[in-house]
Design an enzyme around this catalytic site. Structure first.
Site, short mmCIF file in Angstrom:
data_model
loop_
_atom_site.label_atom_id
_atom_site.label_comp_id
_atom_site.label_asym_id
_atom_site.label_seq_id
_atom_site.Cartn_x
_atom_site.Cartn_y
_atom_site.Cartn_z
N PRO A 45 -141.30 46.56 -14.08
CG PRO A 45 -143.16 47.69 -13.19
CD PRO A 45 -142.38 47.48 -14.46
CB CYS A 70 -151.21 44.95 -9.85
SG CYS A 70 -150.86 43.36 -9.05
N GLY A 126 -140.64 42.42 -19.56
CA GLY A 126 -140.88 41.90 -18.21
C GLY A 126 -140.36 40.49 -18.06
N GLY A 150 -145.71 43.76 -23.05
CA GLY A 150 -146.48 42.53 -23.18
C GLY A 150 -145.86 41.55 -24.15
CG ASP A 151 -147.24 38.36 -24.37
OD1 ASP A 151 -147.05 37.54 -23.47
OD2 ASP A 151 -148.33 38.92 -24.56
CE LYS A 182 -146.04 47.79 -16.08
NZ LYS A 182 -146.78 46.65 -15.55
CB ALA A 205 -143.67 42.25 -7.17
C1 LIG Z 1 -143.77 38.10 -11.16
C2 LIG Z 1 -144.33 39.38 -11.71
C3 LIG Z 1 -144.33 40.51 -10.92
C4 LIG Z 1 -144.85 41.72 -11.41
N1 LIG Z 1 -144.80 42.84 -10.62
C5 LIG Z 1 -145.26 44.02 -11.11
C6 LIG Z 1 -145.17 45.22 -10.35
O1 LIG Z 1 -144.68 45.25 -9.22
N2 LIG Z 1 -145.67 46.36 -10.91
C7 LIG Z 1 -146.22 46.37 -12.17
O2 LIG Z 1 -146.64 47.43 -12.64
N3 LIG Z 1 -146.30 45.26 -12.90
C8 LIG Z 1 -145.82 44.10 -12.42
N4 LIG Z 1 -145.87 42.98 -13.20
C9 LIG Z 1 -146.33 43.10 -14.60
C10 LIG Z 1 -145.15 43.37 -15.54
O3 LIG Z 1 -144.53 44.60 -15.23
C11 LIG Z 1 -145.59 43.39 -17.01
O4 LIG Z 1 -146.52 44.41 -17.20
C12 LIG Z 1 -146.23 42.08 -17.44
O5 LIG Z 1 -145.49 40.97 -16.96
C13 LIG Z 1 -146.34 41.99 -18.97
O6 LIG Z 1 -145.08 42.12 -19.57
P1 LIG Z 1 -144.22 40.83 -20.05
O7 LIG Z 1 -145.10 40.03 -20.97
O8 LIG Z 1 -143.02 41.41 -20.75
O9 LIG Z 1 -143.88 40.04 -18.84
C14 LIG Z 1 -145.39 41.77 -12.72
C15 LIG Z 1 -145.42 40.62 -13.49
C16 LIG Z 1 -144.89 39.43 -13.02
C17 LIG Z 1 -144.91 38.21 -13.90
#
Ligand SMILES: Cc1cc2nc3c(=O)[nH]c(=O)nc-3n(C[C@H](O)[C@H](O)[C@H](O)COP(=O)(O)O)c2cc1C
Length: 315
Positions: free
Chosen positions: A13, A97, A222, A199-200, A138, A15
């Protein structure tokens, strides 16, 4: 084990990014499971129409989870009752969050400071769902340290959650540094429910490494999927054949136009330009001349001109 949790590639997710349009694009490239962005329990209860739009999805997005956030077990469970009316495939509660506007109300990652509250929320939410839908939580690794992580995982598991989505950074780490995948390994070793590692992951190699290193049940991508929906197909190819193709620049530019047209159909041209702008930097990452293109696209409000800039772009 419920099939959505085993060996799957999830879209995180995000946002402001993972609306219905982008979720469907990612699905078309192989994302197995998608989720709504976080939806406020309070706003659901107050019947806020803008909030309710966040819970809408199309059948082709399934399996889809709707994510709720809040600071109170009763309100979250009332919110879940409303989300259930949309018939999602699972409900997720956001306990990760880190953003100020969320934690100042003791929601999101702020919940990780209070084990009793976590227990209360998962217990009542599970009761509200009445075993009809999977409930996922989460989480991050903790507030300022991971000292309570394993206890929190145990509480979540024993109160009835079906799976945990785990991003191994503390709240204080925000998005800095590297997420600590060793913690995913340890959480997986110490829990009896599926763990979705997050994560990453920005390359197919990262995806394979997370599966192999942590033994998590599924992975979630993400930021690596923003303006890069191909990553899901690439990951699947890499996991199966140890190879994948790079995406060439013209396809990336064409995808911006396709993505834009899909948003436009839903919200009209003006709003669509505003939304697609957020993606352009990622879609064109690494391309020569891309910053010039971005600048031009950021300056125009005219759809014809906007499309012309994209059509005429020669990387
Ligand atoms: C712009 C943005 C919006 C996000 N919105 C949400 C959200 O609405 N709900 C949530 O659980 N995590 C949210 N996250 C966190 C991501 O779901 C994810 O856990 C985090 O980015 C780490 O994963 P990644 O390294 O693959 O990006 C958001 C992250 C970013 C950067």
């Amino acid at each position: 084990m419920n099939s959505i949790f085993s060996n799957k590639i999830w879209l995180a997710p995000l946002a402001g990014y993972t609306d219905s349009v982008y979720r469907k694009i990612c699905k078309s490239f192989g994302a197995d499971v998608v989720m709504s962005e976080m939806i406020s329990a309070d706003a659901l209860i107050y019947n806020n129409p803008k909030t309710k739009i966040l819970a809408e999805f199309d059948e082709e997005e399934r399996p889809i989870g709707l994510q709720i956030f809040g600071n109170d077990a009763y309100k979250i469970s009332e919110g879940i009752k409303i989300l259930k009316e949309y018939h999602p495939d699972f409900i997720d509660i956001n306990m990760g969050c880190p953003m100020k506007k969320i934690i100042k109300n003791e929601s999101g990652a702020a919940l990780l400071k209070d084990k009793n509250k976590i227990k209360e929320i998962v217990k009542l939410s599970y009761k509200t769902i009445n075993d009809k839908l999977p409930l996922t939580i989460k989480i991050r690794a903790g507030w300022s340290s991971d000292k309570n992580l394993f206890e929190i995982v145990k509480i979540i598991e024993s109160e009835g959650a079906s799976a945990i989505i785990f991003h191994p950074r503390t709240r204080n780490e925000m998005f800095f540094g590297k997420s600590n995948w060793d913690l995913i390994t340890k959480v997986k070793e110490n829990s009896g429910i599926p763990i979705i590692g997050n994560g990453d992951i920005t390359t197919p190699e990262d995806a394979k490494e997370m599966f192999e290193k942590t033994k998590c049940d599924s992975i979630m991508v993400g930021r690596g999927a923003i303006g890069n929906p191909w990553i899901f197909k690439q990951i699947k190819n890499y996991l199966q054949n140890n190879s994948y193709s790079e995406i060439i620049s013209p396809n990336r530019i064409q995808m911006i136009i396709v993505h834009f047209e899909k948003i436009k159909k839903r919200v009209g041209s003006r709003k669509a330009i505003h939304i697609i702008r957020k993606f352009i930097a990622s879609y064109t990452k690494g391309m020569k001349g891309a910053s010039n293109l971005r600048q031009k696209c950021n300056q125009t409000k005219d759809e014809k001109q906007f499309i012309e800039y994209l059509f005429n772009f020669q990387p």
